[in-house]
Scaffold this active site. Structure first.
Site, PDB file in Angstrom:
ATOM      1  N   CYS A 141       0.833  -1.205   0.000  1.00  0.00           N
ATOM      2  CA  CYS A 141       0.000   0.000   0.000  1.00  0.00           C
ATOM      3  C   CYS A 141       0.874   1.265   0.000  1.00  0.00           C
ATOM      4  O   CYS A 141       1.557   1.519  -0.977  1.00  0.00           O
ATOM      5  CB  CYS A 141      -0.984  -0.044   1.162  1.00  0.00           C
ATOM      6  SG  CYS A 141      -2.283   1.189   1.007  1.00  0.00           S
TER       7      CYS A 141
ATOM      8  N   HIS B 274      -3.739  -5.020   0.398  1.00  0.00           N
ATOM      9  CA  HIS B 274      -3.179  -5.510   1.668  1.00  0.00           C
ATOM     10  C   HIS B 274      -3.193  -7.038   1.747  1.00  0.00           C
ATOM     11  O   HIS B 274      -4.222  -7.617   2.082  1.00  0.00           O
ATOM     12  CB  HIS B 274      -3.980  -4.943   2.841  1.00  0.00           C
ATOM     13  CG  HIS B 274      -3.731  -3.502   3.093  1.00  0.00           C
ATOM     14  ND1 HIS B 274      -2.732  -3.058   3.936  1.00  0.00           N
ATOM     15  CD2 HIS B 274      -4.321  -2.394   2.609  1.00  0.00           C
ATOM     16  CE1 HIS B 274      -2.721  -1.745   3.967  1.00  0.00           C
ATOM     17  NE2 HIS B 274      -3.683  -1.308   3.170  1.00  0.00           N
TER      18      HIS B 274
ATOM     19  N   GLU C 176      -2.008  -8.820   3.987  1.00  0.00           N
ATOM     20  CA  GLU C 176      -2.074  -9.280   5.377  1.00  0.00           C
ATOM     21  C   GLU C 176      -3.482  -9.371   5.936  1.00  0.00           C
ATOM     22  O   GLU C 176      -3.707  -9.999   6.953  1.00  0.00           O
ATOM     23  CB  GLU C 176      -1.214  -8.367   6.272  1.00  0.00           C
ATOM     24  CG  GLU C 176      -1.770  -6.964   6.520  1.00  0.00           C
ATOM     25  CD  GLU C 176      -1.473  -5.965   5.399  1.00  0.00           C
ATOM     26  OE1 GLU C 176      -1.181  -6.400   4.261  1.00  0.00           O
ATOM     27  OE2 GLU C 176      -1.555  -4.748   5.657  1.00  0.00           O
TER      28      GLU C 176
ATOM     29  N   GLY D 284      -3.627 -15.781  34.863  1.00  0.00           N
ATOM     30  CA  GLY D 284      -3.821 -15.652  33.411  1.00  0.00           C
ATOM     31  C   GLY D 284      -2.715 -16.362  32.639  1.00  0.00           C
ATOM     32  O   GLY D 284      -1.708 -16.792  33.207  1.00  0.00           O
ATOM     33  N   VAL D 285      -2.902 -16.434  31.321  1.00  0.00           N
ATOM     34  CA  VAL D 285      -1.987 -17.243  30.513  1.00  0.00           C
ATOM     35  C   VAL D 285      -0.598 -16.603  30.391  1.00  0.00           C
ATOM     36  O   VAL D 285       0.418 -17.303  30.463  1.00  0.00           O
ATOM     37  CB  VAL D 285      -2.611 -17.571  29.126  1.00  0.00           C
ATOM     38  CG1 VAL D 285      -2.889 -16.332  28.326  1.00  0.00           C
ATOM     39  CG2 VAL D 285      -1.732 -18.523  28.333  1.00  0.00           C
ATOM     40  N   ASP D 286      -0.522 -15.274  30.270  1.00  0.00           N
ATOM     41  CA  ASP D 286       0.789 -14.647  30.040  1.00  0.00           C
ATOM     42  C   ASP D 286       1.741 -14.842  31.231  1.00  0.00           C
ATOM     43  O   ASP D 286       2.875 -15.292  31.067  1.00  0.00           O
ATOM     44  CB  ASP D 286       0.647 -13.144  29.748  1.00  0.00           C
ATOM     45  CG  ASP D 286      -0.218 -12.876  28.529  1.00  0.00           C
ATOM     46  OD1 ASP D 286      -0.425 -13.820  27.744  1.00  0.00           O
ATOM     47  OD2 ASP D 286      -0.690 -11.739  28.362  1.00  0.00           O
ATOM     48  N   SER D 287       1.276 -14.472  32.422  1.00  0.00           N
ATOM     49  CA  SER D 287       2.179 -14.594  33.569  1.00  0.00           C
ATOM     50  C   SER D 287       2.491 -16.062  33.848  1.00  0.00           C
ATOM     51  O   SER D 287       3.592 -16.401  34.272  1.00  0.00           O
ATOM     52  CB  SER D 287       1.606 -13.902  34.806  1.00  0.00           C
ATOM     53  OG  SER D 287       0.432 -14.527  35.250  1.00  0.00           O
ATOM     54  N   SER D 288       1.543 -16.952  33.558  1.00  0.00           N
ATOM     55  CA  SER D 288       1.783 -18.375  33.825  1.00  0.00           C
ATOM     56  C   SER D 288       2.837 -18.941  32.878  1.00  0.00           C
ATOM     57  O   SER D 288       3.762 -19.636  33.306  1.00  0.00           O
ATOM     58  CB  SER D 288       0.487 -19.181  33.670  1.00  0.00           C
ATOM     59  OG  SER D 288      -0.511 -18.652  34.495  1.00  0.00           O
TER      60      SER D 288
END
Ligand code: XMP
Length: 506
Positions: free
Chosen positions: A79, A167, A169, A222-226
């Site tokens: 683009c 685009h 993507e 949560g998933v991130d900290s785990s």
């Protein structure tokens, strides 16, 4: 060495999507501001120029020199990126026909061109820019057109340089993945970006970065900290201490349940029961932002106090992920601030930050978690706000209100699981309204609380739609809540989208 594609960001809303699509094709990539191409990085195998909200004819448009990139690496302009390449080589870019917004069909495709290998005539592509290239420089060859745009795709003769006006993507571009994959072939990509390779290289890096140092990390359930904790645990084992605080605003039995999961994962976790402290601090406070501040500050206090008991800690582990990093990477200000989920902690405690997930998208965090052998219930857990049920009890918070909300929420969430609807929604929960209404139970008049059910579908929480849950399911849940939860005699379902509403009510 891990190969990478550099995406020079000119400020388009879809820049992140380019990165996600490349990662899905198992190639590592990084988004950098349009004028911050990394010098002397031997691992770069190709470069993409993103779209932009600007026109190349605007005076404030970003117009960096491309001398470090062009002719040195395979290059794809998307683009604005394509328009800019044409513009700096003497081409002409003008305001286009407004019909070229949205869907268009690709035709007159040059079947021999390596970028468009395997793309069928009339494939749907997505356009989203007001400008078009109206005159191409001499050595630019058109390789595909649409009805309204002649130069929908071009190649620069004698160079590995391409431009596409549409685009690739965005998901509306049918051959988007194929085109990006073709570009990766042109770059000679080995496709070595997998959860397993990420884990191996990250664990090695953490080992050498941290040595024998001690790290503390706040777990949220949560998933991130785990996932962050499990990765750090792989690298440094007992030198990692995790702290999981019960602020009295978690879901029913969540504290015990999650603590149990963590112990199974071999993590060294301190579970801190600070319920009474939080209830005391919150007593009588009604204003949402004040509640948020008290909960945030309370967390820091508890965390700091507990971590002082562990000697010689030098690092704070944090589950920051790539969207947080990109959000704080401003292409105009050019500063990259680190994003603090646990606001203010590192400075206050004089700790260094270690953020092993800072280059991953959410879906990649989940894939890494699975590869690390973490249980599905942890990996697929819905997002849950930091201030927990505190922002779902409208008005002031009391232990009794928490009890009511926890019971109602538990019925809703368990119901979603039982009906196999849990994975269809982005997040769900119950809100305790500061409203009493009249009802009748048996022969008795009741005057009790109303609760609202909230369930949304979303891909990133930036926008969300209310989930079309089946009526039979809603009927069953409403019945169960009113019959079983003491203090509730009315259930409503929230049918607002974001925007203009938000996911949480406070
Ligand atoms: P909203 O309500 O703004 O929420 O549509 C978007 C997402 O963010 C979560 N959320 C929070 N998370 N601290 C957090 O850590 C907060 O104060 C907070 N407020 C909202 C919300 O649950 C949703 O996933």
């Amino acid at each position: 060495m891990l190969e990478k594609i550099i995406i020079l960001d000119f400020g388009s809303q879809t820049t992140q999507l380019i990165a996600r699509r490349l990662r899905e094709l198992n190639v590592y990539c990084e988004i950098v501001p349009y004028n911050k191409f990394p010098h002397n990085d031997q691992s770069v195998i190709g470069v993409i120029l993103s779209g932009s909200p600007f026109s190349v004819n605007d005076t404030e448009a970003f117009k960096p020199s491309l001398s470090e990139v062009r002719g040195k690496y395979p290059l794809l302009g998307i683009c604005y990126g394509a328009q800019y390449l044409a513009y700096v080589s003497g081409g002409k870019v003008e305001k286009g026909d407004s019909r070229e917004y949205g869907r268009a069909r690709l035709n007159k495709i040059d079947g021999k061109d390596p970028l468009l290998q395997g793309i069928s005539e009339n494939s749907q592509v997505w356009m989203s820019h007001g400008d078009t290239i109206t005159a191409l420089p001499q050595n630019f060859k058109i390789i595909a057109s649409t009805e309204d745009v002649n130069a929908a795709a071009y190649q620069v003769e004698g160079e590995k340089t391409w431009g596409v006006q549409f685009h690739p993507e965005v998901y509306h571009t049918e051959p988007g993945t194929q085109i990006l994959d073709n570009f990766l072939k042109i770059c000679g990509a080995k496709k070595d970006w997998t959860p397993q390779s990420f884990i191996e290289t990250t664990v090695e890096k953490l080992k050498s970065q941290l040595g024998e140092d001690k790290v503390i990390l706040a777990l949220s359930g949560g998933v991130d900290s785990s996932v962050c904790a499990v990765l750090l645990n792989r690298a440094i084992g007992k030198n990692l201490t995790c702290i999981f605080v019960d602020n009295g605003l978690l879901r029913k039995n969540e504290f015990e349940r999650v603590l149990e999961d963590y112990k199974h994962l071999g993590l060294n976790v301190l579970g801190i029961d600070a319920k009474e402290y939080f209830y005391r601090e919150l007593a009588g406070v009604k204003e949402p932002e004040r509640k948020r501040k008290i909960i945030g500050k309370g967390f820091i206090e508890v965390f700091e106090q507990e971590s002082k008991k562990i000697e010689g800690v030098r690092w704070l582990g944090q589950g920051t992920i790539y969207p947080d990093v990109i959000e704080s990477l401003s292409i105009t200000g050019m500063t990259i601030k680190s994003h603090h989920n646990v606001g203010g902690l590192p400075e206050k405690m004089n700790l260094k930050l270690v953020e092993p997930l800072r280059l991953l998208f959410k879906d990649e965090v989940r894939r890494v978690g699975r590869e690390l052998g973490m249980p599905e219930n942890l990996i697929r857990r819905h997002p849950f706000p930091g201030p927990g049920l505190g922002v779902r009890i409208l008005g002031d918070i009391t232990p009794e209100k928490v009890r009511i909300l926890q019971d109602a929420d538990d019925i809703f969430i368990q119901g979603l699981r039982d009906w196999k609807l849990y994975d269809d929604v982005w997040q769900a929960g119950v809100i305790l309204l500061p409203v009493n209404s009249v009802g009748v139970m048996g022969d008795e008049r009741t005057y009790e609380n109303a609760v609202a059910l909230r369930a949304v579908t979303s891909t990133d929480a930036m926008t969300a739609d209310w989930a079309r849950l089946p009526y039979e399911f809603l009927a069953k849940i409403s019945n169960e809540i009113i019959n079983k939860v003491r203090g509730v005699n009315r259930v409503v379902y929230d049918v607002s989208s974001k925007p203009p509403s938000t996911i949480e009510w406070e």
